[in-house]
Motif scaffolding. Structure first.
Motif, PDB file in Angstrom:
ATOM      1  N   THR A 391      38.134 -47.342 -37.862  1.00  0.00           N
ATOM      2  CA  THR A 391      38.531 -47.295 -36.457  1.00  0.00           C
ATOM      3  C   THR A 391      38.507 -45.840 -36.009  1.00  0.00           C
ATOM      4  N   PRO A 392      38.408 -45.590 -34.723  1.00  0.00           N
ATOM      5  CA  PRO A 392      38.432 -44.196 -34.257  1.00  0.00           C
ATOM      6  C   PRO A 392      39.682 -43.446 -34.715  1.00  0.00           C
ATOM      7  N   LEU A 393      40.831 -44.114 -34.696  1.00  0.00           N
ATOM      8  CA  LEU A 393      42.064 -43.437 -35.091  1.00  0.00           C
ATOM      9  C   LEU A 393      42.087 -43.131 -36.582  1.00  0.00           C
ATOM     10  N   VAL A 394      41.687 -44.101 -37.412  1.00  0.00           N
ATOM     11  CA  VAL A 394      41.630 -43.855 -38.860  1.00  0.00           C
ATOM     12  C   VAL A 394      40.676 -42.706 -39.153  1.00  0.00           C
ATOM     13  N   SER A 395      39.497 -42.755 -38.538  1.00  0.00           N
ATOM     14  CA  SER A 395      38.503 -41.703 -38.752  1.00  0.00           C
ATOM     15  C   SER A 395      39.043 -40.325 -38.361  1.00  0.00           C
ATOM     16  N   TYR A 396      39.653 -40.253 -37.190  1.00  0.00           N
ATOM     17  CA  TYR A 396      40.192 -38.976 -36.710  1.00  0.00           C
ATOM     18  C   TYR A 396      41.301 -38.468 -37.635  1.00  0.00           C
ATOM     19  N   ARG A 397      42.193 -39.371 -38.027  1.00  0.00           N
ATOM     20  CA  ARG A 397      43.313 -38.968 -38.875  1.00  0.00           C
ATOM     21  C   ARG A 397      42.831 -38.457 -40.232  1.00  0.00           C
ATOM     22  N   LEU A 398      41.883 -39.171 -40.844  1.00  0.00           N
ATOM     23  CA  LEU A 398      41.442 -38.789 -42.183  1.00  0.00           C
ATOM     24  C   LEU A 398      40.630 -37.503 -42.191  1.00  0.00           C
ATOM     25  N   LYS A 399      40.028 -37.155 -41.076  1.00  0.00           N
ATOM     26  CA  LYS A 399      39.329 -35.872 -40.994  1.00  0.00           C
ATOM     27  C   LYS A 399      40.317 -34.706 -41.095  1.00  0.00           C
ATOM     28  N   HIS A 400      41.587 -34.970 -40.825  1.00  0.00           N
ATOM     29  CA  HIS A 400      42.608 -33.934 -40.905  1.00  0.00           C
ATOM     30  C   HIS A 400      43.390 -33.985 -42.225  1.00  0.00           C
ATOM     31  N   SER A 401      43.005 -34.889 -43.110  1.00  0.00           N
ATOM     32  CA  SER A 401      43.712 -35.032 -44.374  1.00  0.00           C
ATOM     33  C   SER A 401      43.394 -33.867 -45.308  1.00  0.00           C
ATOM     34  N   LYS A 402      44.415 -33.364 -45.965  1.00  0.00           N
ATOM     35  CA  LYS A 402      44.246 -32.210 -46.857  1.00  0.00           C
ATOM     36  C   LYS A 402      44.401 -32.574 -48.328  1.00  0.00           C
ATOM     37  N   SER A 403      44.652 -33.840 -48.631  1.00  0.00           N
ATOM     38  CA  SER A 403      44.854 -34.231 -50.028  1.00  0.00           C
ATOM     39  C   SER A 403      44.648 -35.731 -50.182  1.00  0.00           C
ATOM     40  N   LEU A 404      44.454 -36.166 -51.428  1.00  0.00           N
ATOM     41  CA  LEU A 404      44.355 -37.594 -51.710  1.00  0.00           C
ATOM     42  C   LEU A 404      45.642 -38.307 -51.305  1.00  0.00           C
ATOM     43  N   GLU A 405      46.780 -37.713 -51.590  1.00  0.00           N
ATOM     44  CA  GLU A 405      48.059 -38.317 -51.237  1.00  0.00           C
ATOM     45  C   GLU A 405      48.152 -38.580 -49.734  1.00  0.00           C
ATOM     46  N   GLU A 406      47.710 -37.618 -48.943  1.00  0.00           N
ATOM     47  CA  GLU A 406      47.754 -37.767 -47.495  1.00  0.00           C
ATOM     48  C   GLU A 406      46.790 -38.859 -47.029  1.00  0.00           C
ATOM     49  N   THR A 407      45.626 -38.931 -47.651  1.00  0.00           N
ATOM     50  CA  THR A 407      44.639 -39.958 -47.296  1.00  0.00           C
ATOM     51  C   THR A 407      45.166 -41.354 -47.595  1.00  0.00           C
ATOM     52  N   LEU A 408      45.719 -41.546 -48.787  1.00  0.00           N
ATOM     53  CA  LEU A 408      46.252 -42.859 -49.159  1.00  0.00           C
ATOM     54  C   LEU A 408      47.392 -43.271 -48.239  1.00  0.00           C
ATOM     55  N   PHE A 409      48.249 -42.309 -47.904  1.00  0.00           N
ATOM     56  CA  PHE A 409      49.375 -42.644 -47.037  1.00  0.00           C
ATOM     57  C   PHE A 409      48.889 -43.046 -45.643  1.00  0.00           C
ATOM     58  N   ALA A 410      47.916 -42.330 -45.110  1.00  0.00           N
ATOM     59  CA  ALA A 410      47.373 -42.683 -43.801  1.00  0.00           C
ATOM     60  C   ALA A 410      46.738 -44.069 -43.830  1.00  0.00           C
ATOM     61  N   LEU A 411      46.048 -44.406 -44.922  1.00  0.00           N
ATOM     62  CA  LEU A 411      45.428 -45.736 -45.024  1.00  0.00           C
ATOM     63  C   LEU A 411      46.475 -46.841 -45.035  1.00  0.00           C
ATOM     64  N   MET A 412      47.593 -46.617 -45.728  1.00  0.00           N
ATOM     65  CA  MET A 412      48.597 -47.676 -45.800  1.00  0.00           C
ATOM     66  C   MET A 412      49.427 -47.780 -44.523  1.00  0.00           C
ATOM     67  N   ILE A 413      49.483 -46.732 -43.734  1.00  0.00           N
ATOM     68  CA  ILE A 413      50.220 -46.794 -42.469  1.00  0.00           C
ATOM     69  C   ILE A 413      49.319 -47.280 -41.326  1.00  0.00           C
ATOM     70  N   LEU A 414      48.081 -46.825 -41.293  1.00  0.00           N
ATOM     71  CA  LEU A 414      47.177 -47.158 -40.190  1.00  0.00           C
ATOM     72  C   LEU A 414      46.201 -48.289 -40.517  1.00  0.00           C
ATOM     73  N   GLY A 415      46.093 -48.635 -41.802  1.00  0.00           N
ATOM     74  CA  GLY A 415      45.056 -49.572 -42.225  1.00  0.00           C
ATOM     75  C   GLY A 415      45.424 -51.028 -42.034  1.00  0.00           C
ATOM     76  N   ASP A 416      44.400 -51.862 -41.929  1.00  0.00           N
ATOM     77  CA  ASP A 416      44.534 -53.317 -41.889  1.00  0.00           C
ATOM     78  C   ASP A 416      43.185 -53.893 -42.318  1.00  0.00           C
ATOM     79  N   ASP A 417      42.882 -55.121 -41.922  1.00  0.00           N
ATOM     80  CA  ASP A 417      41.638 -55.749 -42.360  1.00  0.00           C
ATOM     81  C   ASP A 417      40.398 -54.989 -41.922  1.00  0.00           C
TER      82      ASP A 417
END
Length: 433
Positions: A391-417
């Protein structure tokens, strides 16, 4: 003829419980990784630059850009007949059963309806990246036949059982102690151990089964090797008081099941929100598991599960969606809610522990961690491809991720099917977005 294929993307999987070994030692991550699969099994996983030179030139390599490969998600508690009532408004547990659940499950006396619902249910699971689930049917034999027929065709590792319920329910939904035993035994002999399928002895919950039925359920649980036992416990305070009224001779909710031989390895108790210390200790000592179902516990106002309390007594804990009281098939959304449940109690759920619960932890709760839950060589190749640009929001958020931990957390908060790009079961693609 042997079939070998490789999948290139970032690869992440848990190899231990971060609560036991620490986050740093609990996982493997390859930013540019390669997962090699042959005949439905994981052959190798590692850095692409290390694995590629050893591959035969004939091996096809599928490259996913901006994606993460993880093990398939494991759902340790869900009701497939309740898809039609997900998102129904306003009730607590006992009212929910009377108003929505029982009328919906009554439709499964029609085998055609059961097959249609099994198709919808499995499609939703796979669309959300769930490759293994512990599943409630209804009191009708055909509900389990329909489910296992569909799951078998897709070669899924699934566990399910016919509900046992001989009282405190509408006439159109009750069996008898004897018929429940006979019907379950027939289903076990037909399906248990066939391909990747397993059977669960499934009393709905203590109030809807007589002592006689629970006694026969315990007999059945011991009669066949490798069976599961799947039921509910201590979800709602009103329910707990009802159990006390119905079983005054027993010392609490768990003691009802314990007395009838229904606790032990491969026993999974959904919810467990209001378990006391002695019950937690007994569950831990016997190798039983609790399914943490955050979306339904919040939705029905049942309470907040104390994960630290359960784990301090050695209780195995998996993650459950509990659809239809649960509000999403997505284990990512379940983790979103689990994080909030624990926050409200002053506990933290870091993303490594979260993904552990949804994958290897769930597999361990089901005594399947030798087969699924991680991507180690020799495991069954159940895995999911998560799309960093879903999604545009997931894509935008993950471009700002600085670590694997941050990426995984963003996926579990913003992610769905929508984040699930492709789902694989035993190395075969069973869903592609």
């Amino acid at each position: 003829m042997s079939q070998c294929k490789a999948y290139r993307a970032s690869v992440f999987h848990c190899i231990a419980d971060p609560g036991v070994v620490g986050a740093e030692r609990s996982y493997e991550y390859f930013e540019d990784g390669l997962l090699v699969v042959e005949d439905g099994m994981v052959v190798e996983v590692g850095r692409a630059e290390s694995v590629l030179p050893s591959l035969s030139p004939e091996v096809e390599v599928v490259h996913y850009e901006n994606a993460l490969i993880t093990p398939g998600f494991v759902d340790t508690h869900i009701h497939y007949p309740q898809v039609g009532i997900i998102g129904s408004y306003g009730a607590q547990l006992l009212d929910w059963l009377e108003t929505y659940t029982f009328p919906c499950e009554g439709q499964f006396d029609d085998s055609r309806h059961a097959h249609a619902q099994a198709d919808i249910f499995l499609r939703e699971l796979l669309r959300n990246g769930t490759t293994t689930a512990l599943v409630f049917g209804t009191v009708h034999k055909q509900s389990v036949d329909a489910f296992f027929e569909r799951a078998s065709k897709l070669n899924l590792r699934m566990i399910a059982g016919k509900v046992l319920m001989d009282r405190c329910a509408p006439d159109y939904l009750v069996d008898t102690a004897e018929s429940g035993y006979a019907d379950s035994k027939e289903l076990i002999e037909r399906w248990h151990g066939k391909g990747r399928l397993s059977y669960a002895v499934t009393p709905r919950f203590a109030p809807t089964s007589s002592n006689e039925q629970l006694e026969l359920a315990g007999k059945l649980f011991k009669e066949f090797q490798g069976l599961y036992m799947h039921t509910h416990i201590s979800e709602n305070r009103q329910e707990i008081e009802w159990v006390k009224e119905l079983f005054p001779e027993r010392d609490g909710y768990l003691d009802v099941y314990d007395h009838h031989g229904l606790i032990g390895e491969r026993s999974v108790f959904a919810h467990g929100v209001h378990l006391h210390d002695d019950e937690c200790r007994r569950l831990g000592d016997t190798g039983s598991a609790v399914a943490f179902c955050p979306t339904s516990n919040l939705f029905l106002g049942s309470g907040l599960l104390d994960l630290a309390h359960l784990e301090s007594h050695g209780v195995r804990v998996g993650l459950g969606t509990d659809v239809g009281a649960g509000t999403s098939f997505s284990q990512l959304q379940s983790l979103n809610e689990a994080y909030k449940v624990l926050q409200l109690q002053g506990q933290k759920l870091d993303p490594f522990k979260a993904f552990y619960l949804a994958t290897l932890g769930g597999a361990r709760s089901l005594y399947l961690d030798d087969r699924i839950g991680s991507l180690q060589a020799g495991k069954e190749a159940d895995f999911v491809v998560l799309d960093y640009e879903a999604t545009p929001l997931v894509s935008y958020r993950l471009k700002h991720s600085k670590s694997l931990e941050e990426t995984l957390f963003a996926l579990m908060i913003l992610g769905d099917d929508r984040v699930v790009k492709e789902t694989f079961s035993a190395g075969a693609s069973v869903h592609r977005r």
